[in-house]
Design a protein around this motif. Structure first.
Motif, PDB file in Angstrom:
ATOM      1  N   PHE A  33       0.861  -1.175   0.000  1.00  0.00           N
ATOM      2  CA  PHE A  33       0.000   0.000   0.000  1.00  0.00           C
ATOM      3  C   PHE A  33       0.905   1.236   0.000  1.00  0.00           C
ATOM      4  CE2 PHE A  33      -2.582  -3.273   2.064  1.00  0.00           C
ATOM      5  CZ  PHE A  33      -3.792  -3.150   1.378  1.00  0.00           C
ATOM      6  N   VAL A  34       0.778   2.056  -1.034  1.00  0.00           N
ATOM      7  CA  VAL A  34       1.569   3.279  -1.147  1.00  0.00           C
ATOM      8  C   VAL A  34       0.661   4.446  -0.781  1.00  0.00           C
ATOM      9  CG1 VAL A  34       2.920   4.763  -2.655  1.00  0.00           C
ATOM     10  CG2 VAL A  34       3.025   2.277  -2.939  1.00  0.00           C
ATOM     11  N   LEU A  35       0.984   5.114   0.323  1.00  0.00           N
ATOM     12  CA  LEU A  35       0.169   6.218   0.798  1.00  0.00           C
ATOM     13  C   LEU A  35       0.632   7.493   0.096  1.00  0.00           C
ATOM     14  CD1 LEU A  35       0.074   5.409   4.634  1.00  0.00           C
ATOM     15  CD2 LEU A  35      -1.041   4.252   2.721  1.00  0.00           C
ATOM     16  N   THR A  36      -0.252   8.073  -0.711  1.00  0.00           N
ATOM     17  CA  THR A  36       0.101   9.271  -1.469  1.00  0.00           C
ATOM     18  C   THR A  36      -0.518  10.500  -0.819  1.00  0.00           C
ATOM     19  OG1 THR A  36      -1.818   9.087  -2.938  1.00  0.00           O
ATOM     20  CG2 THR A  36       0.176   7.912  -3.599  1.00  0.00           C
ATOM     21  N   GLY A  37       0.048  11.652  -1.130  1.00  0.00           N
ATOM     22  CA  GLY A  37      -0.455  12.908  -0.587  1.00  0.00           C
ATOM     23  C   GLY A  37       0.667  13.736  -0.005  1.00  0.00           C
ATOM     24  N   PRO A  38       0.403  15.026   0.237  1.00  0.00           N
ATOM     25  CA  PRO A  38       1.448  15.924   0.740  1.00  0.00           C
ATOM     26  C   PRO A  38       1.897  15.553   2.153  1.00  0.00           C
ATOM     27  CG  PRO A  38      -0.496  17.145  -0.040  1.00  0.00           C
ATOM     28  CD  PRO A  38      -0.882  15.715   0.041  1.00  0.00           C
ATOM     29  N   GLN A  39       3.014  16.108   2.554  1.00  0.00           N
ATOM     30  CA  GLN A  39       3.453  15.954   3.933  1.00  0.00           C
ATOM     31  C   GLN A  39       2.405  16.568   4.851  1.00  0.00           C
ATOM     32  OE1 GLN A  39       6.250  18.883   2.204  1.00  0.00           O
ATOM     33  NE2 GLN A  39       7.040  18.902   4.272  1.00  0.00           N
ATOM     34  N   GLY A  40       2.327  16.046   6.069  1.00  0.00           N
ATOM     35  CA  GLY A  40       1.384  16.614   7.022  1.00  0.00           C
ATOM     36  C   GLY A  40      -0.023  16.070   6.925  1.00  0.00           C
ATOM     37  N   THR A  41      -0.264  15.109   6.016  1.00  0.00           N
ATOM     38  CA  THR A  41      -1.617  14.562   5.866  1.00  0.00           C
ATOM     39  C   THR A  41      -1.801  13.241   6.625  1.00  0.00           C
ATOM     40  OG1 THR A  41      -0.935  13.644   3.710  1.00  0.00           O
ATOM     41  CG2 THR A  41      -2.134  15.724   3.688  1.00  0.00           C
ATOM     42  N   GLY A  42      -0.944  12.989   7.588  1.00  0.00           N
ATOM     43  CA  GLY A  42      -1.168  11.886   8.522  1.00  0.00           C
ATOM     44  C   GLY A  42      -0.607  10.538   8.132  1.00  0.00           C
ATOM     45  N   LYS A  43       0.179  10.481   7.070  1.00  0.00           N
ATOM     46  CA  LYS A  43       0.652   9.180   6.588  1.00  0.00           C
ATOM     47  C   LYS A  43       1.539   8.475   7.613  1.00  0.00           C
ATOM     48  CE  LYS A  43       2.443  10.884   2.807  1.00  0.00           C
ATOM     49  NZ  LYS A  43       2.158  12.299   3.133  1.00  0.00           N
ATOM     50  N   SER A  44       2.543   9.170   8.134  1.00  0.00           N
ATOM     51  CA  SER A  44       3.456   8.555   9.099  1.00  0.00           C
ATOM     52  C   SER A  44       2.718   8.162  10.379  1.00  0.00           C
ATOM     53  CB  SER A  44       4.606   9.511   9.424  1.00  0.00           C
ATOM     54  OG  SER A  44       5.507   8.932  10.356  1.00  0.00           O
ATOM     55  N   THR A  45       1.783   8.994  10.804  1.00  0.00           N
ATOM     56  CA  THR A  45       1.005   8.693  12.019  1.00  0.00           C
ATOM     57  C   THR A  45       0.186   7.427  11.833  1.00  0.00           C
ATOM     58  OG1 THR A  45       0.876  11.050  12.566  1.00  0.00           O
ATOM     59  CG2 THR A  45      -0.727   9.587  13.615  1.00  0.00           C
ATOM     60  N   VAL A  46      -0.429   7.277  10.660  1.00  0.00           N
ATOM     61  CA  VAL A  46      -1.216   6.081  10.377  1.00  0.00           C
ATOM     62  C   VAL A  46      -0.315   4.844  10.307  1.00  0.00           C
ATOM     63  CG1 VAL A  46      -2.607   4.927   8.605  1.00  0.00           C
ATOM     64  CG2 VAL A  46      -3.130   7.278   9.280  1.00  0.00           C
ATOM     65  N   ILE A  47       0.832   4.984   9.656  1.00  0.00           N
ATOM     66  CA  ILE A  47       1.762   3.851   9.573  1.00  0.00           C
ATOM     67  C   ILE A  47       2.176   3.399  10.972  1.00  0.00           C
ATOM     68  CG2 ILE A  47       4.080   3.156   8.854  1.00  0.00           C
ATOM     69  CD1 ILE A  47       3.693   4.973   6.372  1.00  0.00           C
ATOM     70  N   ARG A  48       2.488   4.348  11.838  1.00  0.00           N
ATOM     71  CA  ARG A  48       2.871   4.015  13.215  1.00  0.00           C
ATOM     72  C   ARG A  48       1.720   3.326  13.950  1.00  0.00           C
ATOM     73  NH1 ARG A  48       7.199   3.243  16.349  1.00  0.00           N
ATOM     74  NH2 ARG A  48       8.203   5.124  15.559  1.00  0.00           N
ATOM     75  N   SER A  49       0.499   3.845  13.786  1.00  0.00           N
ATOM     76  CA  SER A  49      -0.654   3.263  14.465  1.00  0.00           C
ATOM     77  C   SER A  49      -0.911   1.830  14.001  1.00  0.00           C
ATOM     78  CB  SER A  49      -1.889   4.125  14.224  1.00  0.00           C
ATOM     79  OG  SER A  49      -3.014   3.584  14.870  1.00  0.00           O
ATOM     80  N   LEU A  50      -0.802   1.597  12.680  1.00  0.00           N
ATOM     81  CA  LEU A  50      -0.986   0.251  12.153  1.00  0.00           C
ATOM     82  C   LEU A  50       0.091  -0.693  12.691  1.00  0.00           C
ATOM     83  CD1 LEU A  50      -1.871   1.149   8.454  1.00  0.00           C
ATOM     84  CD2 LEU A  50      -3.434   0.213  10.164  1.00  0.00           C
TER      85      LEU A  50
END
Length: 369
Positions: A33-50
């Motif tokens: 799963f490649v999470l696309t979108g600008p920085q600050g849109t929660g990608k790293s936070t979601v990855i950590r939570s998962l």
């Protein structure tokens, strides 16, 4: 006790610029799963939570950290599921890793561009230009440090007994691989155990080797043959079909700093600054390349020149680290605009969708057992 997580880098800020190892690190996954979108849109936070939720379920998670903010994750691999999740902005090469399926998850849906005012766009453009320049300054400074390091190495290369160094490699190949050879050559997996960060050098050697029965601490000086030894061992492992994890130097990715042989329960690594460790348990041993292969008295004969080179090298490394710290500060300024324009309720929906699919896959595995 089984280790529930492993920690790596697959992106480094190096003397050769930004260097990525995602193609090798994520090779062979069933799905990414490649999470696309600008920085600050929660990608790293979601990855950590998962990652945390899967660890709580007792699954093994491979965590790939950000070299800009090592506490944050740029990607994970769920080992039992053979599923990867990455931030597409920072994982160059992920599309070439031979995954069975690559799926984009659009975190840009949570970003409301209308909340970025024209004057904000002007500031962001300025900051992006400044960020690019700051990274360039960091890479140029690291490159200068590497040239100074080459001067340092020359004293020891000129005083090396290459036949002794080669014999050390051949003896280790025989000792480590005898009885474990496979007729089919294997491709090694390439990773970083550490990175140059705004905090300085950062590594995961201790956690990566904690469960291994044998650890060989390679000591020596710059240019005393440590990386060459590891390259010979890595090449022989591939030829003989020995599974190996090959860890590149986070400063100079053309050099190697560690090999781990999972099925042999063994690691051999460059244990000198900035990742200097010492034996502290049964199964630890030291291999000193300076003692074994360098002309005695080389340190003393060139002490004054080496001290001067070491001082210049340390100053450049400190300067490069300061550029990375500035890059982090600039990146944070840019990120703040996108955080303010992101609807995190949408981010949470995307998070739950990913969690649901992973739960289904976990259920399928459990049913098949």
């Amino acid at each position: 006790m089984a280790v529930k997580s492993s920690h790596y880098f697959a992106h480094g800020n190096t003397a050769h610029g930004a260097h990525f190892l995602y193609t090798s690190a994520f090779e062979g996954q069933n799905k990414i799963f490649v999470l696309t979108g600008p920085q600050g849109t929660g990608k790293s936070t979601v990855i950590r939570s998962l990652a945390d939720s899967l660890l709580d379920k007792g699954l093994h998670v491979q965590c790939f950290h950000s070299p800009l903010r090592p506490d944050e994750l740029d990607g994970i691999i769920l080992t039992e599921l053979k599923v990867g999740i990455v931030d597409g902005r920072v994982c160059k090469g992920i599309s070439d890793c031979g995954a069975g399926e690559i799926v984009s998850v659009h975190f840009g849906e949570a970003f409301d561009n209308s909340l970025i005012l024209p004057e904000h766009n002007i500031t962001i453009a300025y900051l992006r230009g400044k960020l690019e320049t700051t990274y360039s300054d960091a890479y140029e400074t690291f490159a200068t440090a590497l040239r100074i390091h080459d001067e340092w190495e020359k004293f020891y290369i000129d005083n090396m007994d290459f036949s002794k160094a080669d014999q050390i490699a051949q003896d280790l190949i025989q000792e480590l691989y005898a009885g474990h050879e496979n007729d089919t050559p294997t491709a090694s997996r390439h990773l970083f155990f550490g990175a140059a960060t705004p905090r300085g050098a950062f590594d995961f050697i201790q956690s990566l080797t904690a469960q291994l029965e044998r650890r060989i601490f390679v000591k020596g000086r710059a240019g005393s043959g440590k990386s060459t030894l590891l390259k010979k061992l890595a090449s022989a492992a591939e030829t003989k079909g020995i599974e190996a994890q090959v860890f590149h130097c986070g400063f100079d990715p053309n050099s190697l700093d560690m090999l781990i042989f999972p099925k042999l329960g063994t690691a051999i690594f460059d244990s000198t600054a900035p990742h200097e460790y010492f034996p502290d348990r049964d199964g630890d041993e030291v291999l000193d390349m300076y003692i074994r292969a360098i002309t005695p008295g080389t340190d003393e004969a060139h002490a004054t020149e080496i001290a001067g080179i070491k001082a210049r090298y340390s100053a450049k490394m400190k300067e490069a680290t300061s550029h990375l710290a500035e890059a982090e500060a600039i990146d944070s300024q840019i990120k703040a605009y996108y955080v303010a324009a992101t609807d995190y309720s949408i981010v949470e929906k995307l998070h739950l969708q990913l969690q649901s699919e992973l739960n289904e896959r976990i259920g399928s595995i459990q049913l098949s057992k």
